[in-house]
Write a protein that holds these residues in place. Structure first.
Motif, PDB file in Angstrom:
ATOM      1  N   UNK A 352       0.824  -1.212   0.000  1.00 49.61           N
ATOM      2  CA  UNK A 352       0.000   0.000   0.000  1.00 49.61           C
ATOM      3  C   UNK A 352       0.860   1.265   0.000  1.00 49.61           C
ATOM      4  N   UNK A 353       1.961   1.223   0.754  1.00 49.51           N
ATOM      5  CA  UNK A 353       2.840   2.395   0.804  1.00 49.51           C
ATOM      6  C   UNK A 353       3.518   2.602  -0.551  1.00 49.51           C
ATOM      7  N   UNK A 354       3.851   1.489  -1.188  1.00 50.60           N
ATOM      8  CA  UNK A 354       4.463   1.548  -2.513  1.00 50.60           C
ATOM      9  C   UNK A 354       3.548   2.269  -3.513  1.00 50.60           C
ATOM     10  N   UNK A 355       2.291   1.848  -3.535  1.00 52.05           N
ATOM     11  CA  UNK A 355       1.310   2.442  -4.455  1.00 52.05           C
ATOM     12  C   UNK A 355       1.112   3.916  -4.098  1.00 52.05           C
ATOM     13  N   UNK A 356       0.932   4.175  -2.801  1.00 49.88           N
ATOM     14  CA  UNK A 356       0.650   5.540  -2.347  1.00 49.88           C
ATOM     15  C   UNK A 356       1.824   6.472  -2.603  1.00 49.88           C
ATOM     16  N   UNK A 357       3.012   5.963  -2.306  1.00 48.07           N
ATOM     17  CA  UNK A 357       4.211   6.771  -2.527  1.00 48.07           C
ATOM     18  C   UNK A 357       4.405   7.091  -3.993  1.00 48.07           C
ATOM     19  N   UNK A 358       4.102   6.132  -4.843  1.00 48.50           N
ATOM     20  CA  UNK A 358       4.296   6.344  -6.277  1.00 48.50           C
ATOM     21  C   UNK A 358       3.259   7.303  -6.856  1.00 48.50           C
ATOM     22  N   UNK A 359       1.998   7.119  -6.435  1.00 50.85           N
ATOM     23  CA  UNK A 359       0.923   7.951  -6.996  1.00 50.85           C
ATOM     24  C   UNK A 359       0.906   9.359  -6.407  1.00 50.85           C
ATOM     25  N   UNK A 360       1.324   9.497  -5.172  1.00 50.68           N
ATOM     26  CA  UNK A 360       1.180  10.784  -4.478  1.00 50.68           C
ATOM     27  C   UNK A 360      -0.170  10.845  -3.784  1.00 50.68           C
ATOM     28  N   UNK A 361      -0.303  11.782  -2.822  1.00 54.92           N
ATOM     29  CA  UNK A 361      -1.498  11.814  -1.961  1.00 54.92           C
ATOM     30  C   UNK A 361      -2.801  12.045  -2.717  1.00 54.92           C
ATOM     31  N   UNK A 362      -2.800  12.986  -3.653  1.00 59.42           N
ATOM     32  CA  UNK A 362      -4.062  13.331  -4.324  1.00 59.42           C
ATOM     33  C   UNK A 362      -4.589  12.152  -5.143  1.00 59.42           C
ATOM     34  N   UNK A 363      -3.703  11.493  -5.874  1.00 65.44           N
ATOM     35  CA  UNK A 363      -4.142  10.379  -6.714  1.00 65.44           C
ATOM     36  C   UNK A 363      -4.499   9.153  -5.868  1.00 65.44           C
ATOM     37  N   UNK A 364      -3.761   8.968  -4.766  1.00 66.31           N
ATOM     38  CA  UNK A 364      -4.093   7.834  -3.899  1.00 66.31           C
ATOM     39  C   UNK A 364      -5.467   8.055  -3.263  1.00 66.31           C
ATOM     40  N   UNK A 365      -5.727   9.282  -2.825  1.00 71.88           N
ATOM     41  CA  UNK A 365      -7.037   9.612  -2.243  1.00 71.88           C
ATOM     42  C   UNK A 365      -8.147   9.312  -3.264  1.00 71.88           C
ATOM     43  N   UNK A 366      -7.873   9.644  -4.508  1.00 74.48           N
ATOM     44  CA  UNK A 366      -8.861   9.399  -5.561  1.00 74.48           C
ATOM     45  C   UNK A 366      -9.239   7.911  -5.649  1.00 74.48           C
ATOM     46  N   UNK A 367      -8.233   7.017  -5.660  1.00 80.02           N
ATOM     47  CA  UNK A 367      -8.541   5.590  -5.878  1.00 80.02           C
ATOM     48  C   UNK A 367      -8.837   4.830  -4.588  1.00 80.02           C
ATOM     49  N   UNK A 368      -8.383   5.371  -3.440  1.00 81.29           N
ATOM     50  CA  UNK A 368      -8.567   4.628  -2.183  1.00 81.29           C
ATOM     51  C   UNK A 368      -9.663   5.213  -1.303  1.00 81.29           C
ATOM     52  N   UNK A 369     -10.177   6.400  -1.664  1.00 81.29           N
ATOM     53  CA  UNK A 369     -11.240   6.992  -0.855  1.00 81.29           C
ATOM     54  C   UNK A 369     -12.442   7.440  -1.712  1.00 81.29           C
ATOM     55  N   UNK A 370     -12.183   8.369  -2.632  1.00 82.53           N
ATOM     56  CA  UNK A 370     -13.296   8.955  -3.390  1.00 82.53           C
ATOM     57  C   UNK A 370     -13.993   7.924  -4.284  1.00 82.53           C
ATOM     58  N   UNK A 371     -13.214   7.213  -5.097  1.00 85.07           N
ATOM     59  CA  UNK A 371     -13.826   6.256  -6.032  1.00 85.07           C
ATOM     60  C   UNK A 371     -14.524   5.098  -5.308  1.00 85.07           C
TER      61      UNK A 371
END
Ligand SMILES: [Zn+2]
Length: 379
Positions: A352-371
């Protein structure tokens, strides 16, 4: 001491996880009498030791699955697995837990499907854990009284969605599933479907006529099938998972939210990278599955895909980043890990940290919270 709010995101969702154990799978699930033997914790420990210290069949899927199960045997119940998984994420993270119905795959008898659902329900009814699990019930068109079972678990037990696993031997558009889709559409239940050529598959014999139909959907045709070699079933039943098979479902049930799990899978992401095709290609089965899914996403607004397992291959992280930044797909990609099926080379936290670190906070929020909120129908 109150629980710490140790994350900047309001709510993380992991849309794709499993908590079934060896007690829930049929005896012939891995072949060679391994499952009944590995149910003994001492044997499981020995297998784990063996597989950690020597790597005889690395990248063989029976080996990989066995290694995963041997390790998971340290967590004997579904609840243990859930607690372990949860411990890798910020407090408050919610998990869609997807049931699997192994009863009709031809790997021997199992009456454990309801037991698996009951074990998931026990987590939902647990005071400490209940609010963090979002349980999905597995549907198989060959199960008798399927709609009754779905209604029971949705209406009486609070299950929130449906799980489909076609390579166990059926098409997503099987008419026996239509009443369940109609019910799901009416009640806002989303569907998550396994969509990669890999994974577990039907073990029973496939008739000549069915084989012929399946072959039309496989490109390139693997040598194992050509030479009628070992694991023909594995390669044939992959055709049941093809994204194109969801077109009739999306046409008939336009309000049903469908997430294609694994986004086509690692193999098809690699094929997407390596293959060339004409944009107006008329034979969709020649195209990499990822390309087919992206085409479909532009036509069907209720089609989603999750990245479970896919970006375990780190070389694919740039691709997921490109997709999330594309406005055409941005709101339709979901974070998922496939825990604990992925816990081979890295932990859940590392994934999860790998994905989040690579995408950055805004994009991670998009796929892990908003969507996920949109997909699950959470206001
Ligand atoms: Zn999965």
């Amino acid at each position: 001491m109150p629980k710490p709010e140790n994350d900047s995101l309001e709510q993380i969702y992991n849309i794709h996880t499993h908590v079934f154990t060896l007690a829930h799978v049929p005896d012939g699930f891995l072949g060679f009498g391994i499952v009944p033997a590995a149910r003994n914790p001492i044997v499981a420990k020995f297998i784990d030791w063996l597989l950690t210290n020597i790597h005889p069949f690395k990248n063989n899927d029976t080996y990989d699955r066995l290694a995963v199960f041997a390790r998971a045997a340290a967590f004997p119940t579904s609840k243990d697995i859930f607690v372990h998984m949860k411990g890798y994420y910020p407090y408050g993270t919610k998990f869609c837990v997807l049931a699997m119905d192994f009863e009709h795959m031809g790997a021997g008898k199992t009456l454990a499907y309801e037991k698996q659902l009951q074990d998931m329900l026990a987590i939902k009814n647990d005071q400490e854990l209940g609010e963090f699990i979002i349980p999905f019930i597995a549907i198989d068109p060959r199960r008798k009284n399927l709609l009754d079972l779905v209604r029971k678990y949705v209406e009486e037990a609070g299950f929130c969605g449906l799980k489909l696993y076609p390579p166990l031997g059926y098409y997503p558009d099987d008419p026996a599933l239509h009443p369940v889709y109609a019910y799901a559409q009416e009640n806002g239940l989303p569907l998550i479907a396994h969509c990669s050529p890999g994974g577990v598959y039907q073990k029973s014999r496939i008739s000549g006529a069915v084989k012929k139909e399946l072959l039309k959907k496989i490109r390139p045709i693997p040598w194992q099938v050509r030479w009628k070699w070992w694991k023909v079933n594995k390669h044939l039943t992959a055709a049941y998972s093809h994204p194109e098979n969801y077109v009739p479902v999306l046409e008939k049930f336009p309000e049903l939210k469908i997430c294609l799990g694994h986004f086509g899978g690692i193999e098809e992401w690699d094929r997407y990278m390596n293959d060339s095709w004409k944009p107006d290609e008329e034979r969709p089965f020649d195209k990499a599955w990822l390309a087919v899914i992206l085409d479909m996403m532009q036509m069907y607004p209720n089609l989603y895909a999750d990245i479970a397992y896919t970006v375990e291959a780190e070389r694919l992280l740039p691709m997921i980043s490109v997709l999330v930044r594309n406005p055409l797909f941005r709101t339709h990609i979901l974070y998922g890990s496939d825990c604990y099926m992925v816990e081979m080379d890295k932990s859940e936290r590392a994934f999860s940290v790998n994905v989040r670190g690579y995408l950055g906070e805004a994009d991670f929020k998009q796929i892990a919270q908003d969507n996920p909120r949109e997909f699950l129908g959470i206001a």
